[in-house]
Scaffold this active site. Structure first.
Site, PDB file in Angstrom:
ATOM      1  N   ASN A  56      44.803  32.568  50.304  1.00 24.64           N
ATOM      2  CA  ASN A  56      44.851  33.770  49.404  1.00 24.64           C
ATOM      3  C   ASN A  56      45.196  33.055  47.911  1.00 24.64           C
ATOM      4  O   ASN A  56      44.382  33.688  46.836  1.00 24.64           O
ATOM      5  CB  ASN A  56      45.870  34.847  49.607  1.00 24.64           C
TER       6      ASN A  56
ATOM      7  N   ILE B 204      47.521  40.442  45.941  1.00 27.21           N
ATOM      8  CA  ILE B 204      47.117  40.673  47.191  1.00 27.21           C
ATOM      9  C   ILE B 204      47.950  39.927  48.344  1.00 27.21           C
ATOM     10  O   ILE B 204      48.078  40.217  49.397  1.00 27.21           O
ATOM     11  CB  ILE B 204      45.600  40.119  47.143  1.00 27.21           C
TER      12      ILE B 204
ATOM     13  N   LYS C  26      34.356  29.942  44.179  1.00 26.52           N
ATOM     14  CA  LYS C  26      34.263  31.263  45.440  1.00 26.52           C
ATOM     15  C   LYS C  26      32.923  30.969  46.217  1.00 26.52           C
ATOM     16  O   LYS C  26      33.010  31.148  47.512  1.00 26.52           O
ATOM     17  CB  LYS C  26      34.377  32.652  44.713  1.00 26.52           C
TER      18      LYS C  26
ATOM     19  N   ASP D 293      52.430  24.662  46.694  1.00 27.78           N
ATOM     20  CA  ASP D 293      51.440  24.413  46.027  1.00 27.78           C
ATOM     21  C   ASP D 293      50.319  23.879  46.612  1.00 27.78           C
ATOM     22  O   ASP D 293      50.119  22.870  46.817  1.00 27.78           O
ATOM     23  CB  ASP D 293      51.793  23.539  44.700  1.00 27.78           C
ATOM     24  N   VAL D 294      49.078  24.651  46.408  1.00 29.31           N
ATOM     25  CA  VAL D 294      47.959  24.273  47.117  1.00 29.31           C
ATOM     26  C   VAL D 294      47.340  23.214  46.342  1.00 29.31           C
ATOM     27  O   VAL D 294      46.414  22.279  46.984  1.00 29.31           O
ATOM     28  CB  VAL D 294      46.907  25.394  47.045  1.00 29.31           C
TER      29      VAL D 294
ATOM     30  N   THR E  45      45.386  43.944  40.607  1.00 27.95           N
ATOM     31  CA  THR E  45      46.658  43.138  40.511  1.00 27.95           C
ATOM     32  C   THR E  45      46.733  42.486  39.118  1.00 27.95           C
ATOM     33  O   THR E  45      45.863  43.090  38.098  1.00 27.95           O
ATOM     34  CB  THR E  45      46.337  41.979  41.441  1.00 27.95           C
TER      35      THR E  45
ATOM     36  N   VAL F 248      40.078  44.039  42.227  1.00 28.78           N
ATOM     37  CA  VAL F 248      41.514  44.610  42.898  1.00 28.78           C
ATOM     38  C   VAL F 248      42.530  44.873  41.953  1.00 28.78           C
ATOM     39  O   VAL F 248      42.784  43.890  40.987  1.00 28.78           O
ATOM     40  CB  VAL F 248      41.793  43.522  43.939  1.00 28.78           C
TER      41      VAL F 248
ATOM     42  N   ARG G 173      54.330  28.840  44.770  1.00 31.90           N
ATOM     43  CA  ARG G 173      54.792  27.721  44.052  1.00 31.90           C
ATOM     44  C   ARG G 173      56.344  27.611  43.577  1.00 31.90           C
ATOM     45  O   ARG G 173      56.822  26.375  43.813  1.00 31.90           O
ATOM     46  CB  ARG G 173      53.946  27.520  42.771  1.00 31.90           C
TER      47      ARG G 173
ATOM     48  N   TYR H  27      34.535  29.872  38.201  1.00 31.22           N
ATOM     49  CA  TYR H  27      35.194  30.885  39.227  1.00 31.22           C
ATOM     50  C   TYR H  27      34.122  31.051  40.376  1.00 31.22           C
ATOM     51  O   TYR H  27      34.702  31.083  41.466  1.00 31.22           O
ATOM     52  CB  TYR H  27      35.729  32.273  38.561  1.00 31.22           C
TER      53      TYR H  27
HETATM   54  P1  NAP Z   1      47.350  37.263  41.194  1.00 29.67           P
HETATM   55  O1  NAP Z   1      47.947  38.416  41.319  1.00 29.67           O
HETATM   56  O2  NAP Z   1      47.036  36.462  39.998  1.00 29.67           O
HETATM   57  O3  NAP Z   1      47.881  36.124  42.260  1.00 29.67           O
HETATM   58  C1  NAP Z   1      47.570  34.971  42.485  1.00 29.67           C
HETATM   59  C2  NAP Z   1      48.620  34.284  43.441  1.00 29.67           C
HETATM   60  O4  NAP Z   1      48.011  33.047  43.519  1.00 29.67           O
HETATM   61  C3  NAP Z   1      50.038  34.173  42.876  1.00 29.67           C
HETATM   62  O5  NAP Z   1      50.728  34.417  43.836  1.00 29.67           O
HETATM   63  C4  NAP Z   1      49.908  32.717  42.605  1.00 29.67           C
HETATM   64  O6  NAP Z   1      51.414  32.338  42.383  1.00 29.67           O
HETATM   65  C5  NAP Z   1      49.041  31.978  43.272  1.00 29.67           C
HETATM   66  N1  NAP Z   1      48.688  30.692  42.802  1.00 29.67           N
HETATM   67  C6  NAP Z   1      47.909  30.504  41.830  1.00 29.67           C
HETATM   68  N2  NAP Z   1      48.074  28.957  41.860  1.00 29.67           N
HETATM   69  C7  NAP Z   1      48.597  28.377  42.866  1.00 29.67           C
HETATM   70  C8  NAP Z   1      48.780  27.211  43.184  1.00 29.67           C
HETATM   71  N3  NAP Z   1      48.261  26.139  42.690  1.00 29.67           N
HETATM   72  N4  NAP Z   1      49.323  27.156  44.622  1.00 29.67           N
HETATM   73  C9  NAP Z   1      49.862  28.060  45.231  1.00 29.67           C
HETATM   74  N5  NAP Z   1      49.548  29.483  44.880  1.00 29.67           N
HETATM   75  C10 NAP Z   1      49.094  29.528  43.802  1.00 29.67           C
HETATM   76  O7  NAP Z   1      45.892  37.413  41.816  1.00 29.67           O
HETATM   77  P2  NAP Z   1      45.268  38.479  43.262  1.00 29.67           P
HETATM   78  O8  NAP Z   1      44.388  39.400  42.257  1.00 29.67           O
HETATM   79  O9  NAP Z   1      46.479  38.666  44.065  1.00 29.67           O
HETATM   80  O10 NAP Z   1      44.253  37.377  43.734  1.00 29.67           O
HETATM   81  C11 NAP Z   1      44.555  36.802  45.085  1.00 29.67           C
HETATM   82  C12 NAP Z   1      43.072  36.125  45.595  1.00 29.67           C
HETATM   83  O11 NAP Z   1      42.158  37.062  45.518  1.00 29.67           O
HETATM   84  C13 NAP Z   1      42.627  34.996  44.863  1.00 29.67           C
HETATM   85  O12 NAP Z   1      42.021  34.185  45.584  1.00 29.67           O
HETATM   86  C14 NAP Z   1      41.547  35.638  43.984  1.00 29.67           C
HETATM   87  O13 NAP Z   1      40.624  34.870  43.566  1.00 29.67           O
HETATM   88  C15 NAP Z   1      40.986  36.558  45.060  1.00 29.67           C
HETATM   89  N6  NAP Z   1      40.520  37.958  44.276  1.00 29.67           N
HETATM   90  C16 NAP Z   1      40.899  38.865  43.423  1.00 29.67           C
HETATM   91  C17 NAP Z   1      40.326  39.791  43.059  1.00 29.67           C
HETATM   92  C18 NAP Z   1      40.906  40.847  41.885  1.00 29.67           C
HETATM   93  O14 NAP Z   1      40.329  41.669  41.248  1.00 29.67           O
HETATM   94  N7  NAP Z   1      42.259  40.845  41.701  1.00 29.67           N
HETATM   95  C19 NAP Z   1      38.940  39.915  43.221  1.00 29.67           C
HETATM   96  C20 NAP Z   1      38.322  39.019  44.100  1.00 29.67           C
HETATM   97  C21 NAP Z   1      39.115  37.969  44.592  1.00 29.67           C
HETATM   98  P3  NAP Z   1      52.131  31.880  41.022  1.00 29.67           P
HETATM   99  O15 NAP Z   1      53.131  33.026  41.028  1.00 29.67           O
HETATM  100  O16 NAP Z   1      52.856  30.599  41.351  1.00 29.67           O
HETATM  101  O17 NAP Z   1      51.279  31.827  39.967  1.00 29.67           O
END
Ligand code: NAP
Length: 268
Positions: A99, A24, A168, A72-73, A199, A197, A44, A164
Site C-alpha cells: 500500500n 488507506i 503505477k 521503509d519500502v 485521505t 480516495v 517508516r 506517478y
Molecule cells: P497517504 O495518506 O499519503 O499515506 C501514504 C502512506 O504511505 C503513509 O502511511 C506513508 O507513511 C507511506 N509511505 C510513504 N513512503 C513510504 C516508504 N518509503 N516506506 C513505507 N511507507 C511509506 O496516502 P493514501 O491515500 O492512503 O495512499 C495509499 C496508497 O493508495 C498509495 O499507494 C497511493 O498511491 C494509492 N492511491 C491513493 C489514492 C488517493 O486518492 N488517496 C488514489 C489511488 C491510489 P509515512 O507516514 O511514513 O509518510
C-alpha cells in the site's frame, strides 16, 4: 465500535500492510484486525502507528494479533528485519498488501530526476522489494495473496502525473507477470485501482488545485469529484472492503486482475 472475536467462515490470516500509518493503509490494518486476522502494520516510523496501538489496547485478543513494525519500502534491510521478526513470532506472511505510496504532480518538462526517482522507488520498486522478500514461503504454502494498491493512474493517463502514472502502470505490469508466475501455486496476485480516495493524498491534490487556480476548497473538491461518474471521492473503507474480498477463499480464482474502485471512471 464492535470487534468480532473471530472470523465467520474464513480463516485468520497473517497479513502485512505497508504504509499503515494513515489513510488507506491504516484503515485496512484496523479493519483486518477487527475481522480477526493477525495484522503486521508497518510504517517508516513506529510513532506513526500509535492509533493502531491505542486500538489494540482495548483487549488482550487484539493485542495478541497485532505487530507494529518499522519498515521503509526503500530500505531493503528494514524490510528484511521486519519480515524476520514476523517469521520468528508467527511464521510466514500469508497476505501482503503493498500500500505504501507517494504522489506528486508536475508537467513532464518540469519533472525533476529526483521526483521521477522517488515515485518509481517508493511506488514501484518498493512494492517489488517487499513482494520479493515474502514470496518464497508463500509459494510453498497452501494459501497466499499479494495485493498491490495501484491506482486508476496505473490503467489510464492522468494529467500532470507522468512519474506517478509510470510508477503505477509499472505496478500493474509487475502484478500481471507475477500472477503468471504464481498461478501453479496457491498464491494470487492482484491490484486494486482506486479513483480519488479521501485521505491526505487527495487533500494534497485539492490544496494544489487551490493554490494553482485560486479556487475555494469546495470548488477544488468538486474538481476531484468530477473525475468519477459517481461524482464523489471514495472512502478508505471501500478499499478495505475490496481487500477483504480478495483475501477470502472464494477469490482463489481471481488472479492478474486490476479491480477499479472509482465509480466507473476507468473501464478496461
Ligand atoms: P497517504 O495518506 O499519503 O499515506 C501514504 C502512506 O504511505 C503513509 O502511511 C506513508 O507513511 C507511506 N509511505 C510513504 N513512503 C513510504 C516508504 N518509503 N516506506 C513505507 N511507507 C511509506 O496516502 P493514501 O491515500 O492512503 O495512499 C495509499 C496508497 O493508495 C498509495 O499507494 C497511493 O498511491 C494509492 N492511491 C491513493 C489514492 C488517493 O486518492 N488517496 C488514489 C489511488 C491510489 P509515512 O507516514 O511514513 O509518510
Amino acid at each position: 465500535m464492535t470487534i468480532p472475536a473471530t472470523l465467520v467462515g474464513e480463516q485468520s490470516r497473517i497479513v502485512l500492510i505497508t504504509g499503515a500509518s494513515r489513510g488507506i493503509g491504516a484503515t485496512i490494518a484496523m479493519g483486518l484486525l477487527q475481522d480477526g486476522h493477525r495484522v503486521v502494520a508497518t510504517a517508516r516510523k513506529r510513532s506513526g502507528l500509535n492509533e493502531l496501538y491505542e486500538l489494540a489496547q482495548q483487549s488482550k485478543d487484539l493485542k495478541s494479533r497485532l505487530m507494529l513494525l518499522e519498515l521503509d519500502v526503500c530500505d531493503q534491510s528494514s524490510i528484511d528485519t521486519a519480515i524476520a521478526q514476523v517469521n520468528q513470532r508467527w511464521g510466514h506472511i500469508e497476505v501482503l498488501v503493498n500500500n505504501a505510496g507517494v504522489a506528486s504532480s508536475a508537467p513532464l518538462h518540469k519533472t525533476s530526476d529526483e521526483l521521477w526517482a522517488q515515485m518509481l522507488d517508493v511506488n514501484l520498486t518498493g512494492s517489488f522489494r517487499v513482494t520479493r522478500a515474502v514470496l518464497n514461503p508463500m509459494k510453498k504454502s497452501a494459501y497466499g495473496r499479494v495485493i498491490f494498491i495501484s491506482s486508476i493512474a496505473g490503467l489510464a493517463g492522468c494529467l500532470y502525473t507522468s512519474a506517478y502514472c509510470a510508477s503505477k502502470h509499472g505496478v500493474i505490469g509487475m502484478m500481471r507477470a507475477l500472477a503468471l508466475e504464481v498461478a501453479p501455486t496457491a498464491v494470487t496476485s492482484n491490484a486494486i485501482c482506486p479513483g480519488f480516495v479521501e485521505t491526505d493524498m487527495a487533500q494534497a491534490a485539492m490544496d494544489n488545485i487551490q493554490a494553482s487556480t485560486q479556487r475555494a476548497q469546495d470548488e477544488a473538491r468538486k474538481v476531484l469529484e468530477a473525475f468519477s461518474p459517481q461524482q464523489r471521492l471514495f472512502q478508505p473503507d471501500e478499499i478495505l472492503h475490496t481487500v477483504r474480498f480478495l483475501i477470502g477463499d472464494g477469490a482463489r480464482g481471481i488472479n492478474g486482475q486490476a479491480l477499479t474502485v472509482d465509480g466507473g471512471q476507468v473501464m478496461h
